[in-house]
Scaffold this active site. Structure first.
Site, PDB file in Angstrom:
ATOM      1  N   ALA A  99      12.826  20.008  -3.185  1.00 13.20           N
ATOM      2  CA  ALA A  99      14.069  19.430  -2.541  1.00 13.20           C
ATOM      3  C   ALA A  99      15.353  20.069  -3.268  1.00 13.20           C
ATOM      4  O   ALA A  99      16.523  19.661  -2.661  1.00 13.20           O
ATOM      5  CB  ALA A  99      14.008  17.676  -3.042  1.00 13.20           C
ATOM      6  N   ILE A 139      -0.703  13.118   8.963  1.00 14.34           N
ATOM      7  CA  ILE A 139      -0.453  14.210   9.729  1.00 14.34           C
ATOM      8  C   ILE A 139       0.913  14.323  10.100  1.00 14.34           C
ATOM      9  O   ILE A 139       1.578  13.453  10.694  1.00 14.34           O
ATOM     10  CB  ILE A 139      -1.437  14.087  11.039  1.00 14.34           C
ATOM     11  CG1 ILE A 139      -2.492  13.492  10.822  1.00 14.34           C
ATOM     12  CG2 ILE A 139      -1.373  15.246  11.692  1.00 14.34           C
ATOM     13  CD1 ILE A 139      -3.609  12.987  12.066  1.00 14.34           C
ATOM     14  N   THR A 181       1.102  -1.263  -0.158  1.00 14.16           N
ATOM     15  CA  THR A 181      -0.051  -0.036   0.173  1.00 14.16           C
ATOM     16  C   THR A 181       0.930   1.042   0.090  1.00 14.16           C
ATOM     17  O   THR A 181       0.509   2.025  -0.884  1.00 14.16           O
ATOM     18  CB  THR A 181      -0.885  -0.048   1.039  1.00 14.16           C
ATOM     19  OG1 THR A 181      -1.711  -1.319   1.235  1.00 14.16           O
ATOM     20  CG2 THR A 181      -1.826   1.014   1.301  1.00 14.16           C
ATOM     21  N   VAL A 182       1.958   1.221   0.860  1.00 13.44           N
ATOM     22  CA  VAL A 182       2.683   2.732   1.053  1.00 13.44           C
ATOM     23  C   VAL A 182       3.758   2.780   0.045  1.00 13.44           C
ATOM     24  O   VAL A 182       3.945   3.787  -0.720  1.00 13.44           O
ATOM     25  CB  VAL A 182       3.223   2.685   2.475  1.00 13.44           C
ATOM     26  CG1 VAL A 182       3.801   3.958   2.490  1.00 13.44           C
ATOM     27  CG2 VAL A 182       2.211   2.385   3.673  1.00 13.44           C
ATOM     28  N   GLU A 206      -7.336  -5.131   9.569  1.00 10.91           N
ATOM     29  CA  GLU A 206      -6.217  -6.202   8.913  1.00 10.91           C
ATOM     30  C   GLU A 206      -7.316  -7.556   9.330  1.00 10.91           C
ATOM     31  O   GLU A 206      -7.936  -7.435  10.110  1.00 10.91           O
ATOM     32  CB  GLU A 206      -5.062  -6.113   9.718  1.00 10.91           C
ATOM     33  CG  GLU A 206      -4.311  -5.033   9.864  1.00 10.91           C
ATOM     34  CD  GLU A 206      -3.469  -4.916   8.557  1.00 10.91           C
ATOM     35  OE1 GLU A 206      -3.128  -5.916   7.644  1.00 10.91           O
ATOM     36  OE2 GLU A 206      -3.210  -3.773   7.881  1.00 10.91           O
ATOM     37  N   LYS A 249       2.997   4.142  18.401  1.00 10.40           N
ATOM     38  CA  LYS A 249       2.900   5.626  18.109  1.00 10.40           C
ATOM     39  C   LYS A 249       3.147   6.496  19.138  1.00 10.40           C
ATOM     40  O   LYS A 249       3.659   7.390  19.189  1.00 10.40           O
ATOM     41  CB  LYS A 249       1.692   5.851  17.244  1.00 10.40           C
ATOM     42  CG  LYS A 249       1.573   5.092  15.956  1.00 10.40           C
ATOM     43  CD  LYS A 249       0.095   5.136  15.298  1.00 10.40           C
ATOM     44  CE  LYS A 249      -0.089   4.362  14.108  1.00 10.40           C
ATOM     45  NZ  LYS A 249      -1.354   4.203  13.870  1.00 10.40           N
ATOM     46  N   GLY A 266     -11.978  -3.518   4.254  1.00  9.86           N
ATOM     47  CA  GLY A 266     -10.416  -3.413   3.999  1.00  9.86           C
ATOM     48  C   GLY A 266     -10.000  -2.289   4.839  1.00  9.86           C
ATOM     49  O   GLY A 266      -8.999  -1.891   4.913  1.00  9.86           O
TER      50      GLY A 266
HETATM   51  N1  LIG Z   1      -1.104   1.012   5.179  1.00  8.03           N
HETATM   52  C1  LIG Z   1      -1.037   1.932   6.022  1.00  8.03           C
HETATM   53  O1  LIG Z   1      -1.998   2.811   5.974  1.00  8.03           O
HETATM   54  C2  LIG Z   1       0.186   2.385   6.691  1.00  8.03           C
HETATM   55  C3  LIG Z   1       0.008   3.628   7.567  1.00  8.03           C
HETATM   56  C4  LIG Z   1       1.062   3.838   8.670  1.00  8.03           C
HETATM   57  C5  LIG Z   1       2.256   3.113   8.428  1.00  8.03           C
HETATM   58  N2  LIG Z   1       2.241   2.084   7.664  1.00  8.03           N
HETATM   59  C6  LIG Z   1       3.669   1.262   7.689  1.00  8.03           C
HETATM   60  O2  LIG Z   1       4.281   1.087   6.448  1.00  8.03           O
HETATM   61  C7  LIG Z   1       4.869  -0.242   6.252  1.00  8.03           C
HETATM   62  C8  LIG Z   1       4.338  -0.639   5.065  1.00  8.03           C
HETATM   63  O3  LIG Z   1       2.711  -0.967   5.334  1.00  8.03           O
HETATM   64  P1  LIG Z   1       1.906  -1.471   3.871  1.00  8.03           P
HETATM   65  O4  LIG Z   1       0.632  -1.236   4.484  1.00  8.03           O
HETATM   66  O5  LIG Z   1       2.548  -0.860   2.728  1.00  8.03           O
HETATM   67  O6  LIG Z   1       2.164  -2.996   4.050  1.00  8.03           O
HETATM   68  P2  LIG Z   1       1.874  -4.070   2.872  1.00  8.03           P
HETATM   69  O7  LIG Z   1       0.908  -3.366   1.677  1.00  8.03           O
HETATM   70  O8  LIG Z   1       1.622  -5.389   3.540  1.00  8.03           O
HETATM   71  O9  LIG Z   1       3.134  -4.132   1.964  1.00  8.03           O
HETATM   72  C9  LIG Z   1       4.169  -4.594   2.300  1.00  8.03           C
HETATM   73  C10 LIG Z   1       5.219  -5.005   1.213  1.00  8.03           C
HETATM   74  O10 LIG Z   1       6.427  -5.580   1.826  1.00  8.03           O
HETATM   75  C11 LIG Z   1       6.769  -6.626   1.125  1.00  8.03           C
HETATM   76  N3  LIG Z   1       7.333  -7.620   1.891  1.00  8.03           N
HETATM   77  C12 LIG Z   1       6.913  -8.488   2.724  1.00  8.03           C
HETATM   78  N4  LIG Z   1       7.777  -9.302   3.344  1.00  8.03           N
HETATM   79  C13 LIG Z   1       8.977  -9.037   2.771  1.00  8.03           C
HETATM   80  C14 LIG Z   1      10.162  -9.896   2.511  1.00  8.03           C
HETATM   81  N5  LIG Z   1      10.180 -10.698   3.403  1.00  8.03           N
HETATM   82  N6  LIG Z   1      10.871  -9.740   1.371  1.00  8.03           N
HETATM   83  C15 LIG Z   1      10.719  -8.263   0.868  1.00  8.03           C
HETATM   84  N7  LIG Z   1       9.481  -7.787   0.565  1.00  8.03           N
HETATM   85  C16 LIG Z   1       8.651  -8.181   1.632  1.00  8.03           C
HETATM   86  C17 LIG Z   1       5.569  -7.051   0.414  1.00  8.03           C
HETATM   87  O11 LIG Z   1       5.747  -7.562  -0.725  1.00  8.03           O
HETATM   88  P3  LIG Z   1       4.835  -8.223  -1.724  1.00  8.03           P
HETATM   89  O12 LIG Z   1       3.784  -7.223  -2.159  1.00  8.03           O
HETATM   90  O13 LIG Z   1       5.449  -9.028  -2.832  1.00  8.03           O
HETATM   91  O14 LIG Z   1       3.993  -9.454  -0.912  1.00  8.03           O
HETATM   92  C18 LIG Z   1       4.807  -5.857   0.334  1.00  8.03           C
HETATM   93  O15 LIG Z   1       5.259  -5.294  -0.816  1.00  8.03           O
HETATM   94  C19 LIG Z   1       4.569  -0.798   7.684  1.00  8.03           C
HETATM   95  O16 LIG Z   1       5.739  -0.684   8.461  1.00  8.03           O
HETATM   96  C20 LIG Z   1       3.340  -0.287   8.292  1.00  8.03           C
HETATM   97  O17 LIG Z   1       3.246  -0.362   9.534  1.00  8.03           O
HETATM   98  C21 LIG Z   1       1.158   1.610   6.829  1.00  8.03           C
END
Ligand SMILES: NC(=O)c1ccc[n+]([C@@H]2O[C@H](COP(=O)([O-])OP(=O)(O)OC[C@H]3O[C@@H](n4cnc5c(N)ncnc54)[C@H](OP(=O)(O)O)[C@@H]3O)[C@@H](O)[C@H]2O)c1
Length: 430
Positions: A34, A138, A14-15, A192, A207, A189
């Site tokens: 930048a 934020i 997602t991010v 989780e 946080k 969605g």
């Molecule tokens: N989503 C939000 O709204 C949000 C908000 C604030 C902070 N965050 C933080 O941002 C971070 C990412 O969140 P997200 O929501 O983007 O998570 P996500 O959608 O689950 O994406 C995680 C990514 O990491 C990759 N990944 C997982 N295990 C891996 C491994 N062993 N080797 C290589 N790549 C790996 C996954 O690969 P695949 O795609 O190939 O499976 C995926 O691309 C987290 O720390 C989360 O806490 C998220």
């Protein structure tokens, strides 16, 4: 314009994909701000062939994200994998040790290992930026480390988990129970598949731990937090709270009193018209008590692709510009060990919901326990009368000592007519 600022992105969920979209779509304005272009050199995720809705063909694909740490064509590694241990932690340590800046959205990592990582970053003359880790879109880290840097902080309050705030709002608006609303949120969605970290308060606690470190200049200390979530809140509590003029919110509260720090994440009742009482749905809010600015409220979307990626890119822009700050606002050598405040000694007003058999003498026994613990009742409400069914009774109290409230609730629970663990929440007038 000077050389491009070169980044590698590990994690394309997602991010990560959101970051690529922003850097692509807003490339010109970002380069202007930048002072130079931002260039994505390499990307990595688990599955190379997944369609992510973004064009990755111009970037090197790295099979093992950990290898990014050793690439000598990168100024900065952007870690968007997640998790406090394993690959994400190894990658961040490796990149900082390899004198690369790191940008991450990983609150679990910063809460659990922030001090160690800050030491590594400082020792290697690079930065660890994590704006997106707290309250998504934020800019609360920037506000506290920079915009409000003139202030001594005495407290930080936050609605820090959008999933919980959404569930509580939905429960109130529809009258449905927690489990029911959670199931819908998962299907839509918003929550989780494994919602434990969100609904049990762990995500908000990560946080709060970070905010507390910046606010009070202490080493992040996750173990010092007291954490409880919203899974025990039921539709009855939501209704009673409204009747008494309150909303139920999962609040993170960090307060400093005489050098000791309280850090707690728990469901609280707040007045309906108060700044935090008005924050509904998936919105987050952070309310900071600074001695010269009083209490500015920052609010917005705390998660989701756009808001979170926006904060990640802002961190990248700062680094490309050459703006570099100590991880938690002061050099690591000045971060103090956190001295926890005894929550039991704190005073507050309380909401106490009992589920009791409707029989004579119940109120007399409850009142006696409260009296014996110096607790005086401000208001009381009972819904329904049925000799064959337990009925809910809610009491609100005047100011009492927390340990006394907890003890009184335990003694009431032990009485024969009490059929359920009482629900005890502090009233926060914020
Ligand atoms: N989503 C939000 O709204 C949000 C908000 C604030 C902070 N965050 C933080 O941002 C971070 C990412 O969140 P997200 O929501 O983007 O998570 P996500 O959608 O689950 O994406 C995680 C990514 O990491 C990759 N990944 C997982 N295990 C891996 C491994 N062993 N080797 C290589 N790549 C790996 C996954 O690969 P695949 O795609 O190939 O499976 C995926 O691309 C987290 O720390 C989360 O806490 C998220």
């Amino acid at each position: 314009m000077t050389d491009a600022f070169k980044i590698g992105i590990a994690g394309l969920g997602t991010v990560g994909t959101g970051v690529i979209k922003i850097l692509t779509q807003n490339a010109d304005i970002i380069a202007a701000r930048a002072g130079r272009p931002i260039e994505i050199m390499a990307v990595s995720a688990r599955s190379k062939n997944k369609d992510r809705g973004v064009d990755l063909s111009n970037y090197d694909w790295v099979d093992d994200a950990g290898d990014m740490a050793a690439r000598d064509d990168l100024d900065c590694v952007v870690e968007l994998i997640g998790g406090s241990e394993g690959l994400a932690a190894d990658l961040v340590r490796g990149a900082l040790n390899g004198k690369k800046h790191v940008v991450t959205a990983n609150k679990a990592l910063v809460a659990h290992h922030g001090y160690e990582l800050a030491e590594i970053a400082e020792g290697n003359g690079v930065s660890l930026n994590y704006e997106a880790a707290v309250a998504g879109g934020i800019p609360v880290i920037k506000a506290m480390r920079e915009g409000l840097a003139a202030n001594k902080f005495s407290a930080v309050y936050g609605i820090l988990n959008g999933t919980c705030n959404y569930i509580l709002t939905e429960m109130r608006e529809t009258g449905r129970d927690f489990a029911d609303v959670l199931k819908d949120a998962q299907e839509a969605g918003y929550a989780e598949a494994d919602p434990t970290f969100d609904v049990e308060g762990v995500d908000a606690a990560h946080k709060l731990c970070i905010l507390s470190s910046i606010a009070f200049g202490v080493k992040p200390d996750f173990e010092a937090l007291t954490v409880s979530g919203i899974s025990r809140i039921n539709a009855t509590d939501i209704t009673f709270a409204s009747e008494f003029g309150y909303r139920i919110k999962l609040l993170g509260v960090a307060q400093e009193v005489d050098g000791e720090i309280l850090q707690v994440v728990e469901p609280c009742v707040v007045p309906i018209g108060s700044p935090l009482g008005a924050i509904e749905d998936v919105y987050n809010a952070v309310y900071v008590d600074g001695n010269f600015v009083e209490t500015p409220l920052l609010t917005g979307k705390g998660a989701g692709e756009g808001p979170t990626a926006s904060s990640v890119v802002a961190d990248i822009i700062d680094l490309a510009r050459g703006i570099s700050l100590p991880t938690f606002g002061v050099p690591v050598s000045q971060l103090k060990d956190l001295s926890p405040l005894d929550a039991g000694a704190c005073k507050g007003s309380y909401y106490l919901r009992l589920n009791v058999l409707d029989q004579p003498g119940v109120l007399a026994e409850v009142s006696a326990i409260l009296r014996d613990h110096n607790i005086s009742v401000e208001g009381m409400s009972q819904h329904g009368r049925d000799p064959d069914q337990p009925v809910p009774i809610v009491l609100t109290t005047h100011e009492a000592i927390h340990a006394d409230m907890v003890k009184a609730a335990e003694l009431i629970e032990a009485l024969d007519f009490c059929v359920e663990t009482p629900c005890l929440m502090v009233v926060r007038d914020i």
